[in-house]
Write a protein that holds these residues in place. Structure first.
Motif, short mmCIF file in Angstrom:
data_model
loop_
_atom_site.label_atom_id
_atom_site.label_comp_id
_atom_site.label_asym_id
_atom_site.label_seq_id
_atom_site.Cartn_x
_atom_site.Cartn_y
_atom_site.Cartn_z
N UNK A 19 0.83 -1.21 0.00
CA UNK A 19 0.00 0.00 0.00
C UNK A 19 0.86 1.26 0.00
N UNK A 20 1.92 1.26 0.79
CA UNK A 20 2.80 2.42 0.88
C UNK A 20 3.47 2.71 -0.46
N UNK A 21 3.96 1.67 -1.13
CA UNK A 21 4.61 1.86 -2.42
C UNK A 21 3.62 2.33 -3.48
N UNK A 22 2.41 1.78 -3.47
CA UNK A 22 1.41 2.19 -4.45
C UNK A 22 1.01 3.65 -4.27
N UNK A 23 0.81 4.05 -3.03
CA UNK A 23 0.42 5.44 -2.76
C UNK A 23 1.55 6.40 -3.11
N UNK A 24 2.79 5.94 -2.94
CA UNK A 24 3.93 6.77 -3.30
C UNK A 24 3.92 7.09 -4.79
N UNK A 25 3.36 6.16 -5.59
CA UNK A 25 3.27 6.38 -7.03
C UNK A 25 1.97 7.08 -7.44
N UNK A 26 1.20 7.48 -6.45
CA UNK A 26 0.02 8.29 -6.72
C UNK A 26 -1.27 7.53 -6.89
N UNK A 27 -1.28 6.23 -6.60
CA UNK A 27 -2.49 5.44 -6.79
C UNK A 27 -3.40 5.51 -5.56
N UNK A 28 -4.68 5.38 -5.80
CA UNK A 28 -5.65 5.17 -4.74
C UNK A 28 -5.68 3.68 -4.42
N UNK A 29 -5.63 3.34 -3.13
CA UNK A 29 -5.45 1.93 -2.75
C UNK A 29 -6.50 1.52 -1.72
N UNK A 30 -7.04 0.33 -1.90
CA UNK A 30 -7.90 -0.27 -0.90
C UNK A 30 -7.37 -1.67 -0.60
N UNK A 31 -7.32 -2.05 0.68
CA UNK A 31 -6.77 -3.34 1.09
C UNK A 31 -7.86 -4.19 1.71
N UNK A 32 -7.92 -5.45 1.30
CA UNK A 32 -8.79 -6.43 1.96
C UNK A 32 -7.93 -7.61 2.36
N UNK A 33 -8.42 -8.41 3.31
CA UNK A 33 -7.59 -9.48 3.87
C UNK A 33 -8.18 -10.87 3.68
N UNK A 34 -9.22 -10.99 2.87
CA UNK A 34 -9.74 -12.32 2.54
C UNK A 34 -10.34 -12.29 1.15
N UNK A 35 -10.48 -13.48 0.56
CA UNK A 35 -10.93 -13.57 -0.82
C UNK A 35 -12.36 -13.13 -1.04
N UNK A 36 -13.23 -13.40 -0.10
CA UNK A 36 -14.63 -12.98 -0.25
C UNK A 36 -14.74 -11.47 -0.37
N UNK A 37 -13.97 -10.77 0.46
CA UNK A 37 -14.00 -9.30 0.42
C UNK A 37 -13.44 -8.78 -0.90
N UNK A 38 -12.44 -9.50 -1.45
CA UNK A 38 -11.87 -9.09 -2.74
C UNK A 38 -12.93 -9.17 -3.84
N UNK A 39 -13.66 -10.28 -3.88
CA UNK A 39 -14.72 -10.44 -4.88
C UNK A 39 -15.77 -9.35 -4.74
N UNK A 40 -16.20 -9.08 -3.50
CA UNK A 40 -17.23 -8.08 -3.27
C UNK A 40 -16.77 -6.69 -3.70
N UNK A 41 -15.50 -6.36 -3.43
CA UNK A 41 -14.98 -5.04 -3.76
C UNK A 41 -14.88 -4.86 -5.29
N UNK A 42 -14.45 -5.90 -5.98
CA UNK A 42 -14.37 -5.81 -7.45
C UNK A 42 -15.76 -5.61 -8.03
N UNK A 43 -16.74 -6.33 -7.52
CA UNK A 43 -18.10 -6.21 -8.03
C UNK A 43 -18.70 -4.84 -7.71
N UNK A 44 -18.31 -4.28 -6.59
CA UNK A 44 -18.90 -3.02 -6.14
C UNK A 44 -18.25 -1.81 -6.80
N UNK A 45 -16.91 -1.79 -6.87
CA UNK A 45 -16.23 -0.56 -7.28
C UNK A 45 -15.37 -0.69 -8.54
#
Length: 229
Positions: A19-45
């Motif tokens: 996350x720190x490296x991505x933000x350093x390059x100017x990206x907006x970052x969201x972190x999830x810690x399990x696969x279900x949340x990853x699927x939900x976030x992709x579908x949502x945003x």
């Protein structure tokens, strides 16, 4: 180029570093810690890129990739401690666009992120007409492939390989040439990866993938597209 990147990583320290490296390059970052949340976030945003760890709770990364590839062409970069050739082939077979083995240099991760995001940008070229080879039709504007009256779902990399071959029917392309067309000269991918993508494409467009009539191997050279006759 500021993009929205989703990081699916259950190791808190690793997730914080990425996350720190991505933000350093100017990206907006969201972190999830399990696969279900990853699927939900992709579908949502609908992030611009998913950095996906394999070993995660609830739903593992390979299953996340399998599910998302049925409904999304989001670029997926798999990061994992699994380092065997077979593990990498499984990842690519499920539709991953790139694969990075832990431990890795964060600077290499950022280079791969830049490469994937660059390839995902729409081409700044005049509108391209659909490409037809036999019963196969590719529409570059809609990023759609049809085999007869059947729609074929392709990942971005698969589409580029197919479009390259279909743009010059009967021309033989080497694996190196297909890599350059799909990943660019700054890719980190081996020529063996092309074979995996071709194998996946045959499953999708050939009546009998074991006896292809459209996407042919030219042994010792590479691949070519024919009209299937």
């Amino acid at each position: 180029m500021c993009s929205y990147v989703l990081v699916a990583e259950d190791d808190l320290k690793q997730a914080e570093l990425v996350q720190r490296y991505l933000r350093r390059e100017g990206h907006s970052v969201h972190v999830v810690h399990d696969g279900r949340s990853a699927i939900d976030e992709v579908r949502c945003r609908r992030p611009d890129l998913l950095i996906l760890d394999v070993m995660m709770p609830v739903v593992d990364g390979l299953d996340v990739c399998r599910v998302l590839r049925r409904e999304s062409d989001i670029p997926v970069l798999i990061v994992t401690a699994r380092s065997t050739g077979e593990d990498k082939l499984i990842g690519f077979d499920l539709g991953a666009d790139d694969y990075l083995t832990k431990p890795y240099d964060p600077r290499e991760l950022m280079a791969r992120v830049r490469s994937l995001l660059r390839r995902a940008q729409p081409a700044k070229e005049p509108a391209a007409l659909p490409i037809r080879v036999g019963d196969l039709v590719l529409d570059p504007l809609r990023h759609e492939v049809r085999a007869g009256d059947r729609r074929v779902d392709c990942t971005p990399v698969e589409f580029r390989i197919l479009a390259t071959l279909a743009s010059s029917p009967e021309r033989v392309f080497s694996r190196a040439q297909l890599l350059e067309q799909t990943y660019g000269v700054d890719g980190f991918i081996t020529e063996r990866t092309v074979d995996v993508h071709v194998m996946n494409l045959r499953k999708k467009i050939e009546a009998n993938p074991r006896k292809p009539t459209c996407l042919l191997t030219v042994y010792g050279v590479g691949y070519k597209m024919t009209d299937g006759r």
